[in-house]
Design an enzyme around this catalytic site. Structure first.
Site, PDB file in Angstrom:
ATOM      1  N   SER A 101       1.019  -0.725   0.106  1.00 50.56           N
ATOM      2  CA  SER A 101      -0.334   0.121  -0.405  1.00 50.56           C
ATOM      3  C   SER A 101       0.718   1.337   0.231  1.00 50.56           C
ATOM      4  CB  SER A 101      -0.483   0.105   1.081  1.00 50.56           C
ATOM      5  OG  SER A 101      -2.043  -1.069   0.668  1.00 50.56           O
ATOM      6  N   LYS A 154       0.365   3.927  -2.717  1.00 57.23           N
ATOM      7  CA  LYS A 154      -0.717   4.218  -2.774  1.00 57.23           C
ATOM      8  C   LYS A 154       0.067   6.019  -2.422  1.00 57.23           C
ATOM      9  CE  LYS A 154      -4.424   1.958  -0.741  1.00 57.23           C
ATOM     10  NZ  LYS A 154      -3.946   0.892   0.005  1.00 57.23           N
ATOM     11  N   SER A 174      -6.082   3.174   4.652  1.00 54.10           N
ATOM     12  CA  SER A 174      -5.355   3.588   4.053  1.00 54.10           C
ATOM     13  C   SER A 174      -6.715   2.178   2.304  1.00 54.10           C
ATOM     14  CB  SER A 174      -4.158   1.687   3.858  1.00 54.10           C
ATOM     15  OG  SER A 174      -3.582   1.307   2.837  1.00 54.10           O
TER      16      SER A 174
END
Length: 407
Positions: A76, A79, A141
Site C-alpha cells: 500500500s 498509494k 489505506s
C-alpha cells in the site's frame, strides 16, 4: 620593450582570474558553535526487514541502508504514488478537490468491503468529494478510494497506472513500475526502498498540503471511523508526521516514515518484514523505522552551505560589457554530516574554462559540489546571478586577441 611587458602582465592577470575561478568561496562557518565530533555507531538494522534505508530529506543523501535498490512489492505504499499523481493533476487544473467522484462497481468489488484488503467503506454507486477519497486512501489505506481516484483522474485504472509511471520517471524512480493504484500484488508491480524514499521526499516537497493527510490520525466514512495504520503518529516527541504503511502476504510488513525536528527532516523505510502475526509485524516495522530516525537525529547534523542567490564564486567572462559574472545556486545547498565533521567538508566546482558573453541571469554555468572524505554529499547547478551583455565590436575584437594569445 615596455609594451610587451605590459601585455604579458595583463595576460598573466587574465590567466590568474580564469584559474582561481575554479575554486568556490570557502564553506561558511556554521550559524551555531560546531558540535564536538563523536564516534558514530552503525545504524540499527531493522529486525526482519529485507530492505531498509534512512535518507536525509534536504539532499536525498542515503545515510545508511541495505538492499535498498532491490525490487520488491511496495504493497500500500503504492498509494503515495497515487496521491502524488492526483496532486500533480490537480495543480495542472485537470481535477479539483471538490469534484464529486462516483464509486464504480470495479472500485467497490476490487477494493471494497468484500475483499481481503483495506477499504474505506464508500457504498457502491455513491458519490464523494475527491478530497474525502484522498483522505480515505491516505488515512484508512482504502483500496476502494484509490481505484475511484484513478478512474476519476484518468478514466481507468490502467490509464492511471501509465500516469504513475510517467510521474515516477520525473521524480527519478528508475527502478519502479506500477500497474495499479492500490498496491495489491500484481505481476510487473514493483519498486525499491530507495525509489519509495525518493517518492516520499517528493510528496513532502512538492505537495505539502496533500502530505498533511498522512499525519491525520483517523477518518470517518458514513458510520465507520478508522485509525491511521501508522502507529508512529502517536509516539510523543518522535516528530513523525507520515508517511504510509503497507502489508500483503507476499510483500510482508512495510512502512515509509518521515520525521521533522527543528530544521532537520529524515525519511526512513523498512520493507519485507515476515512476521507471525499482525501485531508483531506492526511492532517490527514501527520500531525499525523509529530506531533509524532516532539514530539519524542523534548522530547527524544538517547545515545549509550556500543560500539561494548568494555568490558562491566569480568567473572571468570574455567579450562582455563587464569581465566578471557572479555564480550562485538557485536553490539552497544543504547537507547532513556526521556530528562534528562540518569543518572537514570540501567544496569544489565545475565551470567552463572560458565563458563568452552574452550571459543571462539564471543561466546554468556549471555545478558545485560538497564532499566529505572524498564522497560527494550534495551537488547543485551553478547559475549566473547577474546578466552580462555582449560588448561592442572593438571590445569583442580585443578579447578575441587575448583568447587567441592564451590558446
Amino acid at each position: 620593450m615596455r609594451f610587451p611587458r605590459i601585455l604579458l602582465a595583463a595576460l598573466g592577470s587574465a590567466l590568474v582570474a580564469v584559474a582561481t575561478a575554479q575554486t568556490p568561496q570557502p564553506i561558511p562557518a556554521p550559524a551555531a558553535p560546531a558540535a564536538a565530533p563523536v564516534a558514530i555507531p552503525p545504524a540499527p538494522v531493522p529486525v526482519g526487514a529485507k530492505a531498509w534505508l534512512v535518507m536525509d530529506y534536504d539532499t536525498g543523501q542515503i545515510l545508511a541502508g541495505e538492499n535498498y535498490d532491490q525490487r520488491m512489492e511496495p504493497a500500500s505504499i503504492t498509494k503515495v504514488m497515487t496521491s502524488y499523481v492526483a496532486a500533480a493533476e490537480m495543480r495542472a487544473g485537470k481535477i479539483k478537490p471538490d469534484d464529486m467522484v462516483t464509486i464504480s462497481e470495479r472500485a467497490w468489488r476490487e477494493g471494497g468491503a468484500g475483499t481481503e484488503g483495506s477499504f474505506s467503506g464508500f457504498p457502491l454507486n455513491s458519490q464523494a468529494k475527491l478530497s474525502d477519497l484522498e483522505k480515505g486512501m491516505s488515512i484508512q489505506s482504502g483500496n476502494d478510494a484509490a481505484i475511484a481516484i484513478a478512474e476519476h483522474v484518468a478514466g481507468s485504472e490502467e490509464a492511471f497506472a501509465a500516469l504513475m509511471n510517467s510521474y515516477a520517471a520525473r521524480i527519478g524512480m528508475t527502478n519502479s513500475h506500477f500497474v495499479n493504484a492500490h498496491g495489491l500484488s500484481a505481476e510487473g508491480h514493483y519498486s525499491t526502498a530507495h525509489d519509495l524514499a525518493l517518492l516520499g521526499r517528493a510528496l513532502i516537497r512538492d505537495f505539502p498540503d496533500v502530505y498533511a493527510y498522512d499525519s491525520m490520525k483517523e477518518f470517518t466514512v458514513g458510520t465507520i471511523t478508522q485509525h491511521n495504520r501508522n502507529g508512529l503518529l502517536w509516539r510523543e516527541g518522535s516528530g513523525v508526521d507520515g508517511i504510509k504503511t503497507g502489508h500483503t502476504s507476499t510483500a510482508g510488513f512495510c512502512l515509509l516514515a518521515s520525521a521533522k525536528r527543528g530544521d532537520q527532516r529524515f525519511v526512513s523505510i523498512v520493507m519485507g518484514i515476515d512476521a507471525k502475526s499482525d501485531s508483531e509485524g506492526f511492532k517490527l516495522r514501527e520500531t525499525g523505522n523509529l530506531n533509524l530516525l532516532e539514530w539519524a537525529f542523534r548522530f547527524f547534523e544538517s547545515h545549509t552551505i550556500y543560500a539561494a542567490n548568494t555568490k558562491v564564486a566569480q568567473q572571468k567572462v570574455w567579450k562582455g560589457t563587464v569581465d566578471q559574472v557572479s555564480l550562485g545556486v538557485a536553490e539552497p545547498l544543504a547537507v547532513s554530516v556526521p556530528r562534528g565533521r562540518y569543518g572537514d567538508l570540501k567544496p569544489a566546482m565545475e565551470v567552463p574554462n572560458q565563458l563568452i558573453a552574452p550571459i543571462k541571469a539564471g543561466q546554468v554555468i556549471g555545478k558545485v559540489r560538497v564532499s566529505l572524505d572524498g564522497k560527494v554529499l550534495a551537488e547543485r547547478p551553478l547559475v549566473a546571478l547577474n546578466e552580462v551583455p555582449e560588448a561592442g565590436f572593438f571590445g569583442r575584437l580585443w578579447d578575441e586577441f587575448w583568447m587567441w594569445w592564451k590558446s
